[in-house]
Write a protein that holds these residues in place. Sequence first.
Motif, short mmCIF file in Angstrom:
data_model
loop_
_atom_site.label_atom_id
_atom_site.label_comp_id
_atom_site.label_asym_id
_atom_site.label_seq_id
_atom_site.Cartn_x
_atom_site.Cartn_y
_atom_site.Cartn_z
N ASP A 71 0.86 -1.31 -0.23
CA ASP A 71 0.28 0.17 -0.25
C ASP A 71 0.87 1.32 0.12
OD1 ASP A 71 -2.46 -1.32 0.21
OD2 ASP A 71 -2.30 -1.10 2.27
N GLY A 72 1.69 1.03 0.79
CA GLY A 72 3.02 2.20 1.14
C GLY A 72 3.46 2.62 -0.74
N PHE A 73 3.51 1.57 -1.16
CA PHE A 73 3.83 2.47 -2.58
C PHE A 73 2.88 2.96 -3.55
CE2 PHE A 73 4.75 0.93 -7.33
CZ PHE A 73 6.02 1.63 -7.56
N ASP A 74 1.87 2.63 -3.41
CA ASP A 74 0.33 2.79 -3.97
C ASP A 74 0.85 4.92 -3.45
OD1 ASP A 74 -0.33 1.67 -6.24
OD2 ASP A 74 -1.75 0.48 -4.68
N ARG A 75 0.47 4.71 -2.06
CA ARG A 75 1.11 6.14 -1.97
C ARG A 75 2.22 6.85 -2.37
NH1 ARG A 75 1.46 10.32 -0.40
NH2 ARG A 75 0.90 10.84 1.58
N TYR A 76 3.10 6.75 -2.38
CA TYR A 76 3.42 7.30 -2.52
C TYR A 76 4.23 7.46 -3.87
CZ TYR A 76 5.13 8.58 2.49
OH TYR A 76 5.00 8.24 3.81
N PRO A 100 3.98 7.89 -7.87
CA PRO A 100 4.43 8.05 -8.88
C PRO A 100 5.04 9.31 -7.72
CG PRO A 100 3.38 8.53 -10.61
CD PRO A 100 2.67 7.19 -9.75
N ASP A 101 4.80 10.06 -6.85
CA ASP A 101 4.81 11.66 -6.66
C ASP A 101 5.84 11.94 -5.98
OD1 ASP A 101 2.75 11.76 -8.57
OD2 ASP A 101 1.50 11.77 -7.18
N GLU A 102 5.83 10.65 -4.80
CA GLU A 102 7.20 11.01 -4.10
C GLU A 102 8.00 9.57 -4.05
OE1 GLU A 102 5.57 12.12 0.03
OE2 GLU A 102 3.64 12.45 -1.54
N ILE A 103 9.46 10.11 -4.98
CA ILE A 103 9.50 8.91 -5.47
C ILE A 103 10.93 8.52 -4.88
CG2 ILE A 103 11.87 10.16 -7.09
CD1 ILE A 103 9.81 6.29 -7.81
N ARG A 104 11.43 9.36 -3.77
CA ARG A 104 12.30 9.06 -2.64
C ARG A 104 11.74 8.46 -1.18
NH1 ARG A 104 17.90 10.64 -3.34
NH2 ARG A 104 17.99 10.43 -1.06
N ASN A 105 10.69 9.10 -0.92
CA ASN A 105 9.61 8.25 0.14
C ASN A 105 9.26 6.93 -0.09
OD1 ASN A 105 9.60 10.32 1.89
ND2 ASN A 105 7.63 11.59 0.64
N ALA A 106 8.78 6.48 -1.97
CA ALA A 106 8.62 5.32 -1.87
C ALA A 106 9.75 4.22 -1.78
CB ALA A 106 7.95 5.52 -3.80
N LEU A 109 10.45 3.49 1.18
CA LEU A 109 9.74 2.02 2.16
C LEU A 109 9.92 1.01 1.39
CD1 LEU A 109 6.66 3.29 3.98
CD2 LEU A 109 5.52 2.11 1.90
N ILE A 110 10.30 1.05 0.23
CA ILE A 110 10.52 -0.31 -0.30
C ILE A 110 12.08 -0.94 0.07
CG2 ILE A 110 11.01 -1.52 -2.59
CD1 ILE A 110 9.57 -0.18 -3.90
N TYR A 111 13.14 0.11 0.47
CA TYR A 111 14.54 -0.16 1.62
C TYR A 111 14.02 -0.32 2.39
CZ TYR A 111 19.03 0.20 3.19
OH TYR A 111 20.30 -0.08 3.56
N GLU A 112 12.97 -0.44 3.57
CA GLU A 112 12.94 -0.72 5.18
C GLU A 112 12.09 -2.21 4.40
OE1 GLU A 112 10.38 2.22 7.25
OE2 GLU A 112 9.19 0.42 8.15
N PHE A 113 11.05 -2.29 3.49
CA PHE A 113 10.38 -3.66 3.24
C PHE A 113 11.52 -4.68 2.98
CE2 PHE A 113 7.51 -5.46 0.02
CZ PHE A 113 6.98 -6.69 1.04
N ALA A 114 12.92 -3.97 1.90
CA ALA A 114 14.07 -4.73 1.81
C ALA A 114 14.53 -5.01 3.07
CB ALA A 114 14.69 -4.34 0.58
#
Lengths: 610, 338
Positions: A101-106, A108-114, A117-122
């Motif tokens: 969901d976080g990916f959808d949240r950020y 494509p507008d907030e690429i660094r936040n996305a 989040l993915i980094y945290e996920f990883a």
Amino acid sequence: MTPREFIQRIVAVSSTGSVNDEALSNLSINTEASSLPEDTFKNLFEAWDSFPAYFSGFRLIADDQRLFELSGRELSVNDEGIEALADRDLDPAVDVDYYRDGFDRYYPDEIRNAAGLIYEFASKLNDASTRVTIEIGLQKGTIASDLLGDELTFDFDLNPLLWWTPSDFFEWIGSHSPHEVAAELFEYESFPVFLFLQNAPDEIFPVPMWTASSVETLPKEEVEEAADQYFDSMSASRKFTHWRGDLSPIHPSVVEGLWETCDSEQVSPLYAYSLLGVLSAAVDRDGQTMQFQFSSEPEFNPRIDLSEQCAEWGRNGICAISDLHQSFEAEEKKDAFRDLWQLAITEHCRGTERGIEMLPEVIEDVKSSYQDLQVSAVEENFEALSDVLEDTQTLMAGLTERLSSAANETSQDIQRLTFTLLGAIVANIFLVLRWSDRDLVPPFSIFVLIVIVGFYLPLIQGRIEDLNDTITEVKNDYEFYEKHIRRFNKDLFRFGDLEERKSAYVGLAETQRQRAQTQLRRVFYALLTVWCGLAIWSGFAFSFGQPQSLALAVSGVVLAILSFAPTNGPFGHSGYEYFSRAAAIVTLVIIGLSFVYPLLPLFIGMILNF
Amino acid sequence: MVDVESVAVFSCEMGEEIENPTPDLVGTLDGDDLVTDAGAEAERIVASMLRDTLGRRYNSDDTKNARNHIFTDAARSASVNLEGEGRTTVELLEKVRDGSDIESAGESLSQLYLNEARSVSDLLIYTQFSEYDETFAAILKTPYLEGAHEIDLDHEDTEAVFTENERVIQEETDKSVVYPKYDKFEEVIDEDSAQLYQEGGAQHYAKYWYGFLNLKAAPHPDELVESAIKQRASESETSAAFSTYQDFTDGGPITLDDEDGTEVNVDQGDVSVRIAGKSIRVSISELRDSDNVQLARDGDQFYLLLSDLQPELTVGSGNGKRSLVDDLSNVPDIRDLF
């Protein structure tokens, strides 16, 4: 973000991963997401977002499940992969849906936040013993064009090619057939510029191999110079060797630098291809084997598999062939010499069991054969040269003869004229002495004068003009032969002397012509003077109605016709060089007055009677 | 953890024979009621439905049935057009949210629902709940059961409504509204928006479901692109939006003149390419400028070229997925194929 910053970020990502650069247009980088610092990870996503066109792939994989991947120019979530991951009993548990969901949240507008989040996920997945790898594919062509496009513009086309390291590049060359490499890398119309992301040798000649991140330091002038040389040698190789079918021309001087930089033997087949190509007359391809045609009579067109052959020859073998090429290089653009070395190669390789394979071993023999062939060719040249020398002598002799005979004939004519005059004088003396009759002297002399001036002088003038024409023709002949000889060999033949001799003869002939012309004019004046004398004599000494008056009248008419009739007609003389119309008019006036004088008493008598 | 505070259920029946439809209260459960066995069961069912609703992916390009909607100005400024009702729709939702007057607010909202054109007979559940340390209001719509309102929820046998007579409130969310919108990543409440879910909303995202709350439409990119292409096609001479493929690839951004007259760029929407019996969805921007997706032609034959670093050839799905081929390195070279 500039393309340069982009590649810096990519290089940073690669530091913990593996790079696979095996293709001309693409390269891929594989790295474990959790091994990257968070900032590098975010920078990568930002780079992706700024230049989506640079990517051919971008994906995040957890073990064997794809989580996020490139779809066109968008990053998309692979729900199947996410769900499969969510179904696993991860320990410690990871809230997969939260990150999805976080990916959808950020995005494509907030690429660094996305990315964060993915980094945290990883990282979470990594803690749960699930390895997350990030896989990116780069469009090398687009990146290379952008890198160069911003920095350098030239009059010619560039063919920028991006590689990770020179060794990746050489490996690619080694894994492809030489003719493919030639066609892909060395285009005939565009100058290749090899850019490397790492370990670039930073050389310009013969083709630039430069660090991609510092293209702005490429020295423009040197690049231009290298490009000139590249286009020169490429066009020479195309011009002098017939590359059949779809084979691309390539010149050894272009490959030489690569071959020398490459430690292993990956570039050898390409180098051998270019060397043998330039040494032979024609190149053809049949499947994997290449056919090099060295000579057609006797026929020698060996087929070889270059990769196998190069492995057998080794570096030393290639070196030897390169050495052979270098000793021929100076005469590369002369067809005659190319024939000779192709013959020399044929002589030593044809008919042997191993054929062209033994070329590296017989290099010295080929060279000396070539020298011998050259010497005999030069000898043949000298023979031909002596023939020319003979021709030259014949020419000079001919010129001299023609000039002197023409001049002689002119002199002889002048002499004949003199004799004729003498004859006339003698005849007059004879008339006076034999019959003591002076009365016949004026009409006779006038008759002789008419003959000489009317017929003889034009003949002599014609002779003089013939001489003039001969001089002109001789000059033309000389020029013609000179060109002929010059074409043969201008270095061996000294034209200064020959020119001097020819000028001397021509000068002589011209002097003679001038002299003849002067004499002819003098004779003409002399004859007119005599004519005037005879006219006065006829007028004063004899009364009207006598033959003298008749002769005088006829001579006046003749002289008038000679003076005033058109020159190109049968009678006109006024155009001849010796002829002076003023002198002729003076003579005519005197003849007229002399003719009228005997009539004066008659007129006076008539007036008185009247 | 979803914590249900109070619940109000209304039965909204529509039909040609009903002249002025009005909502019927099925029942209300507040804090005290929820501690009973029956209340706990009701709470469990509602909480489960709420978790389902909250777990939806709102405003994702991949989903069309869950969207964030912004309130229109009227939602805050104008009183709803109901007798004896002086509150705005946002105020009504706030009433549900603070739980103070859930029954009357629910009734007003249900009436608004019934007044909305094309709305259908259904059971609407109003609930106040807390999650993420915040309080929310939610409206859940479940399949309608005729005569449900005749069941007396205040009866002692409340439990039966939720358990034995399970068809009254099926554990199945048709549509839902969560107010206000909450961003769990940023932990921010957005009282200007609500999150709506509509089952099967991919094709039929019903207008009445956001209309009765005075919410603005929130079209999905695909819907925008569809409108824009239709708009363009109606203006063009041919029935297609572009006369040639080149016009399409070279053309500027595809825009849609929306109601306010502003141009909206809708390049992100998908088009469906049907080729060799397969339908593939690609976005307009991909088809236009991505190297990974290209339409090509050779004589009469057309090709859709898709390029990728590592394609997958698999059978099965999820954890049962298996690869067909391990090593793809000797796939034929593209130049050998053409």
